[in-house]
Design a protein around this motif. Structure first.
Motif, PDB file in Angstrom:
ATOM      1  N   LYS A 132     -82.463 -36.335  11.634  1.00 19.88           N
ATOM      2  CA  LYS A 132     -80.662 -35.951  11.661  1.00 19.88           C
ATOM      3  C   LYS A 132     -80.318 -36.873  12.460  1.00 19.88           C
ATOM      4  CE  LYS A 132     -79.598 -31.517  12.102  1.00 19.88           C
ATOM      5  NZ  LYS A 132     -79.698 -29.918  12.156  1.00 19.88           N
ATOM      6  N   ILE A 162     -84.317 -30.782   3.316  1.00 15.52           N
ATOM      7  CA  ILE A 162     -83.183 -30.635   2.682  1.00 15.52           C
ATOM      8  C   ILE A 162     -83.036 -29.162   1.963  1.00 15.52           C
ATOM      9  CG2 ILE A 162     -81.729 -32.369   1.213  1.00 15.52           C
ATOM     10  CD1 ILE A 162     -82.967 -34.898   1.863  1.00 15.52           C
ATOM     11  N   ILE A 200     -80.549 -29.949   6.168  1.00 14.27           N
ATOM     12  CA  ILE A 200     -79.246 -31.079   5.590  1.00 14.27           C
ATOM     13  C   ILE A 200     -78.808 -30.208   4.419  1.00 14.27           C
ATOM     14  CG2 ILE A 200     -78.458 -32.755   3.696  1.00 14.27           C
ATOM     15  CD1 ILE A 200     -80.304 -34.589   5.739  1.00 14.27           C
ATOM     16  N   LEU A 228     -76.619 -30.585   7.992  1.00 16.43           N
ATOM     17  CA  LEU A 228     -75.484 -31.961   7.627  1.00 16.43           C
ATOM     18  C   LEU A 228     -75.063 -30.982   5.791  1.00 16.43           C
ATOM     19  CD1 LEU A 228     -77.045 -34.429   9.718  1.00 16.43           C
ATOM     20  CD2 LEU A 228     -75.019 -33.188  10.071  1.00 16.43           C
ATOM     21  N   LEU A 250     -75.265 -32.539   1.941  1.00 19.91           N
ATOM     22  CA  LEU A 250     -75.207 -33.285   1.362  1.00 19.91           C
ATOM     23  C   LEU A 250     -74.920 -33.788   0.042  1.00 19.91           C
ATOM     24  CD1 LEU A 250     -79.331 -35.481   0.440  1.00 19.91           C
ATOM     25  CD2 LEU A 250     -77.624 -34.142  -1.310  1.00 19.91           C
TER      26      LEU A 250
END
Length: 309
Positions: free
Chosen positions: A21, A179, A208, A238, A240
């Motif tokens: 990450k 994710i 993510i 984060l 995506l």
């Protein structure tokens, strides 16, 4: 912390969840994930689609339609089209083999199916090895997956509520990078882009949050995506941006335009789907995406870097 741009196979082999990450974060919006269908005949039968995606600039490989209890990745055993001889038997752990051949982090899709979902089309029945259950997450860990993507293929009945539950299960039973999000409706009613859902994914512990890239689902504008990404990052996750609605098979200019729009919106990671041809994006579009977000230098380095490094 090395940027993922500077990481080679020997770095990835040592990385755990937080290091991966951090490497993505340090690259400042210059990470490419290429998705390939594990069970289809590869585009070029002499190699797997994962190897082809790496050769065109992918930093991470996401295996779709991968059953953890019946693990197969076509193309790991090369096929001589003039003298075909057989299947993928003999490879006990295809994930480990993909990692060895590409030198990249490798993950899989697991699908948080909602059996009570209100569907817009006939839903598919998935085997447990593709669903985001405790047992499948434990098996993914055993196989050595570096990350899981908790999302839905078409007609699977994956809902945002079930994604939240699956994130919590993954944090408890998987331990690798997580994710989570939807790149299209996955056969259910409701809007794909949902600010509250994106924040719920981050709050549940996704590393993510997956969101559609601008221009890939009806009505999603760059400005709206930018606002959601800003809030998701405020939760420590984060973001995506996914090209997951078959535009991975469009022309190069379309892919570049989507990529730059997603980068302006603040995406950290850029995903390109598997429906360009059967099971992989048009390879030129993987390279075009990479070139758009980070230029020739880093694209060529990733394309050329040996898995022995």
């Amino acid at each position: 912390m090395k940027r993922i741009l500077d990481c080679r196979a020997s770095d990835f082999r040592r990385m755990e969840r937080e290091q991966l990450k951090g490497a993505i974060l340090a690259a400042e919006g210059r990470t490419v994930i290429a998705e390939t269908v594990a069970v289809t005949q590869p585009l070029l039968p002499e190699i797997s689609n994962a190897e082809l995606a790496k050769a065109f600039g992918a930093d991470m490989i996401l295996l779709n339609v991968f059953d953890v209890f019946n693990p197969v990745v076509r193309g790991l055993i090369p096929l001589d089209v003039f003298h075909p001889t057989g299947g993928e038997q003999g490879i006990a752990n295809p994930i480990a083999e993909v990692k060895r051949l590409t030198g990249l982090p490798v993950g899989i899709n697991l699908e948080p199916v909602d059996d009570s979902a209100q569907a817009v089309e006939q839903l598919s029945k998935l085997p447990e090895g593709r669903r985001a259950t405790v047992d499948s997450l434990c098996k993914a860990k055993e196989l050595g997956a570096d990350f899981v993507c908790l999302t839905g293929n078409p007609k699977t009945g994956v809902t945002n509520q079930q994604i939240v539950h699956a994130i919590r299960r993954a944090n408890e039973h998987f331990g690798g990078l997580v994710i989570a999000g939807k790149m299209h409706g996955a056969g259910t009613r409701g809007r794909v882009i949902d600010r509250e859902a994106a924040l719920a994914f981050a709050e549940a512990g996704a590393d993510i949050v997956l969101l559609p890239a601008p221009g890939t689902v009806p009505g999603l504008r760059e400005e709206e995506l930018a606002e959601i990404i800003f809030e998701v990052k405020g939760q420590g996750a984060l973001a995506l941006a996914a090209i997951g609605t078959s535009q991975e098979g469009a022309d190069v200019d379309t892919v570049k335009a989507i990529a730059l729009s997603a980068k302006r919106a603040g995406a950290d990671v850029f995903h390109i789907g598997d429906a360009g041809y059967t099971g992989i994006a048009v390879p030129d579009n993987i390279m075009a995406l990479s070139m758009a977000i980070r230029g020739r230098r880093h694209t060529y380095i990733r394309m050329a870097a040996s898995p022995l490094r």
